[in-house]
Design an enzyme around this catalytic site. Structure first.
Site, PDB file in Angstrom:
ATOM      1  N   CYS A  78     -31.106  -3.497  81.418  1.00  0.00           N
ATOM      2  CA  CYS A  78     -31.391  -2.030  81.005  1.00  0.00           C
ATOM      3  C   CYS A  78     -30.545  -1.060  81.968  1.00  0.00           C
ATOM      4  O   CYS A  78     -29.751  -0.421  82.018  1.00  0.00           O
ATOM      5  CB  CYS A  78     -32.878  -1.578  80.506  1.00  0.00           C
ATOM      6  SG  CYS A  78     -33.111  -2.606  79.113  1.00  0.00           S
ATOM      7  N   LYS A  91     -37.056  -9.413  88.309  1.00  0.00           N
ATOM      8  CA  LYS A  91     -38.374  -9.030  88.642  1.00  0.00           C
ATOM      9  C   LYS A  91     -39.312 -10.216  88.258  1.00  0.00           C
ATOM     10  O   LYS A  91     -38.911 -11.371  87.725  1.00  0.00           O
ATOM     11  CB  LYS A  91     -38.800  -7.733  87.668  1.00  0.00           C
ATOM     12  CG  LYS A  91     -39.077  -7.888  86.044  1.00  0.00           C
ATOM     13  CD  LYS A  91     -39.228  -6.572  85.505  1.00  0.00           C
ATOM     14  CE  LYS A  91     -39.654  -7.032  84.004  1.00  0.00           C
ATOM     15  NZ  LYS A  91     -40.053  -5.882  83.575  1.00  0.00           N
TER      16      LYS A  91
HETATM   17  C1  UDX Z   1     -36.845  -1.195  81.864  1.00  0.00           C
HETATM   18  C2  UDX Z   1     -37.863  -0.050  81.630  1.00  0.00           C
HETATM   19  O1  UDX Z   1     -39.019   0.091  82.417  1.00  0.00           O
HETATM   20  C3  UDX Z   1     -38.303   0.305  80.160  1.00  0.00           C
HETATM   21  O2  UDX Z   1     -38.933   1.362  79.894  1.00  0.00           O
HETATM   22  C4  UDX Z   1     -36.819   0.091  79.400  1.00  0.00           C
HETATM   23  O3  UDX Z   1     -37.039   0.137  77.926  1.00  0.00           O
HETATM   24  C5  UDX Z   1     -36.225  -1.171  79.670  1.00  0.00           C
HETATM   25  O4  UDX Z   1     -35.656  -0.995  81.007  1.00  0.00           O
HETATM   26  P1  UDX Z   1     -37.182  -3.705  82.362  1.00  0.00           P
HETATM   27  O5  UDX Z   1     -35.903  -3.612  82.814  1.00  0.00           O
HETATM   28  O6  UDX Z   1     -37.922  -4.837  81.769  1.00  0.00           O
HETATM   29  O7  UDX Z   1     -37.587  -2.141  81.797  1.00  0.00           O
HETATM   30  O8  UDX Z   1     -38.104  -3.674  83.931  1.00  0.00           O
HETATM   31  P2  UDX Z   1     -38.718  -2.616  84.867  1.00  0.00           P
HETATM   32  O9  UDX Z   1     -39.953  -3.161  85.409  1.00  0.00           O
HETATM   33  O10 UDX Z   1     -38.631  -1.384  84.560  1.00  0.00           O
HETATM   34  O11 UDX Z   1     -37.878  -3.022  86.323  1.00  0.00           O
HETATM   35  C6  UDX Z   1     -36.678  -2.857  86.325  1.00  0.00           C
HETATM   36  C7  UDX Z   1     -35.913  -3.067  87.751  1.00  0.00           C
HETATM   37  O12 UDX Z   1     -36.295  -2.055  88.483  1.00  0.00           O
HETATM   38  C8  UDX Z   1     -36.598  -4.499  88.390  1.00  0.00           C
HETATM   39  O13 UDX Z   1     -35.505  -5.019  89.110  1.00  0.00           O
HETATM   40  C9  UDX Z   1     -37.602  -3.919  89.370  1.00  0.00           C
HETATM   41  O14 UDX Z   1     -37.788  -4.965  90.377  1.00  0.00           O
HETATM   42  C10 UDX Z   1     -36.805  -2.598  89.887  1.00  0.00           C
HETATM   43  N1  UDX Z   1     -37.769  -1.694  90.317  1.00  0.00           N
HETATM   44  C11 UDX Z   1     -38.662  -1.064  89.633  1.00  0.00           C
HETATM   45  C12 UDX Z   1     -37.622  -1.318  91.677  1.00  0.00           C
HETATM   46  O15 UDX Z   1     -36.794  -1.811  92.386  1.00  0.00           O
HETATM   47  N2  UDX Z   1     -38.543  -0.367  92.106  1.00  0.00           N
HETATM   48  C13 UDX Z   1     -39.784   0.276  91.397  1.00  0.00           C
HETATM   49  O16 UDX Z   1     -40.109   0.935  91.962  1.00  0.00           O
HETATM   50  C14 UDX Z   1     -39.627  -0.310  90.116  1.00  0.00           C
END
Ligand code: UDX
Length: 456
Positions: free
Chosen positions: A278, A338
């Site tokens: 996403c 993740k």
């Molecule tokens: C995301 C949104 O959270 C969700 O609301 C939307 O509808 C779809 O996209 P998702 O991609 O499943 O969801 O995962 P998310 O848990 O948000 O993490 C996305 C990425 O950001 C991961 O690679 C995670 O490791 C990274 N991340 C997240 C960071 O690097 N730092 C952070 O502080 C938070």
């Protein structure tokens, strides 16, 4: 309500199963017979915690069935939700599956007298529903919008928590062409889900989805930028900085004596960058959408730039610590974008692996469930890259280790184990999961993102 859903991918299947669980009569449509067969046998076609149990319940209660016949599905339902893929390629999102689906729905609506609403759930850039989708539907059905309903209802589902997110939404956004479309889609959610329902126009609904993901991506890149400044300064820990920042009452309000600690304060942490299906795709799509409209979205461009360089910074710090990477064995802990997923799409770990290979290191990648998918993107080879699901194998005789995904099993590796297994216990913590002091007490050289020694 009787609802049909086109597309049984991640969003379509989760939506179908959850709506059926809340008592709706759902028909899932997919062109592939094997997928339809599996769903009807209550076997999920995607991995998502909690989905199998709900699918089993929905199928056995006959609240959900799958078919290859779009005609049957549209004819006997009131709303069709379109949840097909919109992959990003060559500077824009690919609308071919959307266009084909709505053309087929339009053809069927030509001969359907009863009122029917087409509701787009796929992520599409603003103006798609009220121009492309509407035009195709009008042309194929021979009817003007209004005689059929049109809505845009974005999803906000996190991978690994999609069922939980669908069942407990924080908001339900319904972009509607007219009041009748809105009222029909509202009936799907009203009384079944406890969340504010927002009525907006079609393009606003589309924009809310992009703006939400853009904001989260911005906060992550911002945290990573602050982390880099902390690293260049020394003696400042980005973790403490972010804690101080998020205690602002606009993030963490106080109700009486109670300090509310919103999820954002634990979600947000500097790391090795965001990945997944996403954030990267949606930010890129919004940048090119804005460019095409004659506006250069500088902030969104910076979000992407920081995200691309963040994993490289970690490799560079590792390189300095071990005095050059040529011929060194490096263990990469985690390749999924993740934890709790086998998805490696746009994972920052892939950038780390490529950079280590460019610098002539020998790389062993370990992940509990994502190595097969990673191998498809960067294939293993006898001389410099192998995959394993055993972290002990990866750490054995390694010159350095770099944590890219915060899987609990990696966070739990005790300091002593790094010392015992590795040739040279240098550890780059790309997600800040380890205790620096415990690592240093065991004589592990610890390098944490957003943390560097005090420089006078
Ligand atoms: C995301 C949104 O959270 C969700 O609301 C939307 O509808 C779809 O996209 P998702 O991609 O499943 O969801 O995962 P998310 O848990 O948000 O993490 C996305 C990425 O950001 C991961 O690679 C995670 O490791 C990274 N991340 C997240 C960071 O690097 N730092 C952070 O502080 C938070």
């Amino acid at each position: 309500m009787k609802i049909s859903i086109i597309g049984t991918g991640y969003v379509g299947l989760v939506t179908g199963v959850c709506l059926a669980t809340r008592g709706h009569q759902v028909i899932c449509v997919d062109k592939q017979e094997d997928i339809v067969k599996r769903i009807n046998e209550a076997q999920p076609t995607i991995y998502e915690p909690g989905l199998d149990e709900l699918l089993e319940g929905a199928v056995s209660k006959r609240n959900l069935l799958a078919t290859t016949s779009l005609m049957d599905a549209v004819k006997c339902t009131e709303v069709t939700i379109v949840a097909v893929g919109t992959p990003y390629s060559e500077g824009k999102i690919d609308l071919s599956q959307i266009k084909q689906s709505v053309r087929e729905i339009g053809d069927i609506l030509k001969n359907k007298d009863k009122y029917h609403v087409v509701c787009i759930k796929s992520t599409v850039v603003p103006t798609t529903t009220d121009t492309v989708v509407k035009n195709i539907l009008e042309e194929a059905s021979g009817k003007k919008a209004g005689r059929f309903g049109l809505a845009m209802n974005p999803e906000f589902l996190r991978e690994g928590k999609a069922v939980e997110d669908f069942m407990n939404p924080d908001r339900i956004v319904i972009g509607a062409y007219d009041k009748k479309s809105f009222n029909t889609v509202k009936r799907i959610y009203k009384d079944q889900f406890k969340a504010p329902i927002i009525r907006v126009n079609l393009r606003t609904a589309e924009m809310i989805k992009y703006a939400s993901n853009g904001l989260l991506a911005a906060l992550i890149s911002y945290s990573n930028e602050v982390a880099s400044i902390c690293e260049e300064t020394g003696g400042i820990d980005v973790k403490e900085v972010l804690e101080g920042v998020t205690l602002d009452k606009r993030f963490s309000p106080r109700v009486g004596d109670l300090l509310i600690n919103p999820e954002m304060t634990t979600y947000l942490m500097a790391g090795c960058g965001f990945g997944g299906s996403c954030f990267p795709k949606d930010v890129k799509a919004l940048v090119s959408f804005a460019d095409n409209r004659g506006y250069s979205a500088e902030m969104l461009k910076s979000i992407l730039k920081i995200n691309e360089t963040q994993p490289l910074r970690l490799v560079s710090r590792l390189e300095t610590a071990v005095g050059g990477l040529q011929g060194k064995k490096v263990a990469v802990l985690g390749v999924a974008f993740k934890p709790d997923t086998d998805d490696v799409r746009e994972s920052p770990a892939l950038i780390i692996i490529k950079e280590l290979l460019n610098k002539m290191a020998t790389v062993v990648v370990v992940d509990p469930i994502a190595v097969e998918n990673a191998d498809k993107v960067i294939p293993a080879n006898a001389s410099s890259l192998c995959y394993s699901s055993d972290y002990k194998y990866a750490l054995q005789d390694a010159d350095a280790a770099i944590l890219a995904t915060s899987w609990p099993e990696f966070s739990a590796i005790p300091a002593q184990e790094f010392v015992m297994l590795m040739k040279n216990p240098v550890l780059v913590d790309g997600r800040r999961v380890y205790d620096k002091q415990a690592m240093e007490a065991a004589e592990v050289e610890y390098i944490g993102v957003g943390l560097a020694e005090f420089l006078p």
